[in-house]
Design an enzyme around this catalytic site. Sequence first.
Site, PDB file in Angstrom:
ATOM      1  N   ARG A  15       0.848  -1.193   0.000  1.00  0.00           N
ATOM      2  CA  ARG A  15       0.000   0.000   0.000  1.00  0.00           C
ATOM      3  C   ARG A  15       0.881   1.240   0.000  1.00  0.00           C
ATOM      4  NH1 ARG A  15      -2.364   0.097   6.258  1.00  0.00           N
ATOM      5  NH2 ARG A  15      -0.371   0.542   7.281  1.00  0.00           N
ATOM      6  N   TYR A 140      11.861   8.304  14.445  1.00  0.00           N
ATOM      7  CA  TYR A 140      11.759   8.037  13.005  1.00  0.00           C
ATOM      8  C   TYR A 140      12.773   8.883  12.235  1.00  0.00           C
ATOM      9  CZ  TYR A 140       9.659   8.152   8.304  1.00  0.00           C
ATOM     10  OH  TYR A 140       9.430   8.087   6.954  1.00  0.00           O
ATOM     11  N   THR A 174      -1.066   9.654   0.071  1.00  0.00           N
ATOM     12  CA  THR A 174      -1.470   8.246  -0.011  1.00  0.00           C
ATOM     13  C   THR A 174      -2.830   8.083   0.630  1.00  0.00           C
ATOM     14  OG1 THR A 174      -0.575   7.559   2.147  1.00  0.00           O
ATOM     15  CG2 THR A 174       0.962   7.625   0.276  1.00  0.00           C
TER      16      THR A 174
END
Length: 253
Positions: A15, A140, A174
């Site tokens: 995805r 991150y 997205t």
Amino acid sequence: MELDGKVAVVTGGTRGVGAGIARSLVRAGAEVVVCARRPPETPVPKTGFAPLDVRDADAVREFFAGLPRLDVLVNNAGGAPYRRLADAEPERHARVIELNLLAPLTVSLAAYDHLRRTGGSVVMIGSVSGSRPSPGSAAYGAAKAGLENLARSMAVEWAPQVRVNTLVVGMVHTELAHLHYGGEDGVEAVARTVPLGRLARPADVGAAAVFLASDAAAYISGASLLVHGGGERPAFLDAATANKEKSEKGEVT
């Protein structure tokens, strides 16, 4: 076709950005296998799927040992929830670093023998969060900074047989964009901060991945390619009062 006859693996390719990369590789002629912990709700056309947790070193080694050939590895699996540093235990932040830095190292090492034999290519999916402050996703950002450095060192150690590069990706629209930017109003507001006036599409990242994996980039290794629409307009330009009138008229940039 740029990748005709090549075999590619895309981690986290079911995805979002990963699926966009997988579709682009297929269009370029590659045989593509996507990996993720769970099967995709909507399969990526003309790709194979392999269930794989990239944090499980034994499973990763077993998967790559079972491949007959590999030419292109795209280390895309990653991500992190919004979490301020003091709002979580160190163990939670460590898991983010494990997924975004240690897992790509594990996967690359498992794929190395294949790539060395085929003269292959590794494409790391980095982030602009690795080169600027990343409040709310500090672990991150730190992992992505490390990933870019890892790719540079890997490119030197594995040359000349294997090329290794990084796509430094900015904001992408997205199916999960609302989790990061809010609804359509939020996405549009964020898009206005990008010089090119929009967020990236997964296909934009995919096209860049095809380039780095192809012979068109045969002399490119250890590089970081920015895919961020021009970056971010410096906040001080909007805050400053000097030249405000000219700037609003478009006379000053």
